[in-house]
Design an enzyme around this catalytic site. Structure first.
Site, PDB file in Angstrom:
ATOM      1  CE1 TYR A 140      58.655  21.537  41.159  1.00  0.00           C
ATOM      2  CE2 TYR A 140      59.173  20.276  43.119  1.00  0.00           C
ATOM      3  CZ  TYR A 140      59.285  21.430  42.391  1.00  0.00           C
ATOM      4  OH  TYR A 140      60.011  22.485  42.885  1.00  0.00           O
ATOM      5  CE1 TYR A 193      47.928  27.384  44.597  1.00  0.00           C
ATOM      6  CE2 TYR A 193      49.647  25.725  44.437  1.00  0.00           C
ATOM      7  CZ  TYR A 193      48.735  26.426  45.196  1.00  0.00           C
ATOM      8  OH  TYR A 193      48.619  26.165  46.536  1.00  0.00           O
TER       9      TYR A 193
END
Lengths: 387, 140
Positions: A286, A334
């Site tokens: 993450y 993204y």
């Protein structure tokens, strides 16, 4: 303390058979958060060759499972709204395996949907909580400010210039992966080191490009028994190891600003899976901020505290490098709707299945997906393997 | 107040009423455990070090050092739009506890600030009820 022997017995007792995003991700002002949950759920079930009527367990965060199940029109026999920030959905994967192994359910659905960019009804804040009492009045509000406080401390302990260089390395390498992913927000936008250093300040030491995106997106994961996984449309990706937990809620209560809970969940997940760091082919970590990746690599044990700047030097985390990292383009490039953790699992599964096209890494058999939630508060780690 | 205060305000809870009442009188206080003698921030109904239930309030020296900081350029809340850039910080108090705050009275420039620099408390009134303890560079 976790009973590692019992966890080893649990290892491999469930498999991921479906993953998907919502129909569109990025700027999606014409869909509500629950619509994003639902699209992702239907897409992931389709990926698995299953239907909503097969689902008997529901896991979600941000929203209550009550709201999501009602919208989906399902009646789960196992329910889990564990909501500890963006790591929640990684934690749900482990919870689903435990529930399946215990016999509570057979087909678990994890859903996520957030309109971080376009939400018409942002969640109201509770002014009585300690964070709202002691940090908000000072403008210590939200992830950029809080993570910047941790990053500045890291710089003090391990050197400002080498930390800055590592942050630039992460921003640039992650963007290179996004440039290989047609679904990525920055698919068409390269990022140079010069552009990194010229980027405006959000909260020094964070440039804008040190910070994740703010997008609209949904994702979902379908998990079932190894037996049912064998007959699923694409086969199963086995859940081999897991760990979860948290320290604090607000950043000023973090016990050690450079050591998040991954210090526990990384080693536990790997030990449960019976593998070591060098066995892994892919790390999905993450990346709420460039700094988060550095700290997490250390916390998980890929390198020693303070050694991340050396570990990520010279673009080794970029396409073609020796340490493939965040191959979807990450939260940085993204998508990042607010609680991004589920997307680390989605990409890991796709890489393990060998279906990621231009960005596919060779012989991907073992992957680690790691979510961090809140303000470096919670972490969830899973180790996933090709069957 | 001349203009409406537009930043988030604390909503004191029963265990923190005293903290905020004292701040409004220009005093920085913290709980100290009468069993293990440790200080804690923030106020709770028990001691997080030893689980003791007996806590007393003590006025603190107001001296501390800069543990970490960030210079906030993009306001995270509309109330701070007129304040950027500002210095958000965690301050390590002489009594050993850390508290979130702001550093004021110094340029919001990373070169002007150093981790470990000496700070002292100042009180900034927000409303009739709420005063925020902030910190400024200590006089040598």
């Amino acid at each position: 303390m976790p009973n590692i022997q019992r966890l080893k017995n649990l290892s491999g007792s469930a498999a991921i058979v479906g993953v998907a995003e919502s129909d569109a991700i990025g700027k999606v002002p014409d869909k509500s958060p629950l619509a994003l949950h639902s699209e992702a759920a239907l897409n992931a079930l389709d990926d698995a060759g299953l239907a909503l009527s097969d689902v008997d367990a529901l896991f979600t965060a941000g929203w209550s499972t009550l709201d999501v199940a009602e919208y989906l029109g399902i009646h789960p026999r196992f329910t889990d709204s564990t909501s500890v920030g963006g790591s929640s959905f990684v934690i749900h994967v482990a919870h689903a395996m435990a529930a399946i192994a215990a016999g509570y359910c057979e087909v678990a659905l994890v859903t996520h949907g957030q309109s971080g960019r376009s939400d018409r009804a942002p969640i109201p804040r509770n002014s009585g909580a300690p964070m709202m009492q002691y940090e908000y009045p000072y403008g210590i509000i939200g992830p950029p400010v809080s993570y910047a406080l941790a990053c500045r401390r890291y710089m003090h302990e391990y050197g400002e210039d080498r930390t800055r260089q590592a942050m630039a390395e992460i921003a640039v390498s992650t963007r290179k992966w996004a440039n290989l992913n047609p679904k990525a927000y920055f698919y068409d936008r390269p990022l140079s080191f010069d552009e990194y250093h010229d980027s405006r300040w959000v909260a020094w030491p964070f440039h804008l490009v040190d910070c994740c995106l703010v997008t609209d997106a949904g994702a979902a994961i379908v998990i079932t028994t190894p037996e049912r996984a064998k007959n699923s449309r694409k086969g199963g990706v086995t859940i081999l190891g897991a760990g979860e937990g948290h320290d604090h809620s607000m950043i000023s209560q973090m016990p050690d600003l450079t050591r998040a809970f991954g210090r526990n969940t990384g080693p536990q997940a790997l030990e449960m899976a019976g593998v070591s760091h060098s066995d892994l082919d892919l790390a999905m970590i993450y990346d709420s901020f460039t700094y988060t990746v550095m700290a997490t690599l250390e916390n998980l044990g890929f390198c020693k505290p303070g050694a991340a700047p050396d570990f990520v030097a010279d673009q080794v985390t970029a396409p073609g490098g020796s340490f493939p990292l965040n191959t979807n383009g990450g939260g940085l490039s993204y998508t990042h709707p607010g609680m991004y953790g589920i997307f680390t699992v989605v990409e890991a599964v796709r890489q393990l299945r060998g279906e990621t096209g231009e960005r596919q890494i060779k012989n991907c058999e073992l992957a680690l997906a790691h979510g961090t939630g809140g303000l470096l508060s919670s972490t969830g780690t899973v180790v996933l393997g090709r069957p | 107040m001349a203009t409406e205060y537009s930043k988030p305000l604390p909503v004191p809870q029963p265990e923190s009423d005293h903290y905020w009442e004292q701040a409004a009188m220009g005093k920085l206080v913290a709980q100290r455990c009468t069993d293990c003698h440790e200080f804690q921030f923030y106020p709770r109904v028990f001691c997080t070090h030893c689980s003791g239930r007996s806590l007393e309030w003590q006025e603190l020296s107001g001296k501390g050092t800069l543990f970490t900081f960030t210079i906030v350029h993009q306001p995270p809340h509309r109330g701070f739009a007129g304040d950027v850039p500002y210095i958000a910080a965690i301050v390590e108090l002489a009594e050993g506890v850390k508290m979130p705050s702001q550093v004021i009275g110094i340029e919001p420039d990373p070169e002007a600030l150093s981790i470990g620099m000496a700070l002292e408390v100042v009180f900034e009134q927000a409303t009739d009820e709420i005063t925020l303890p902030k910190f400024k560079p200590a006089l040598q």
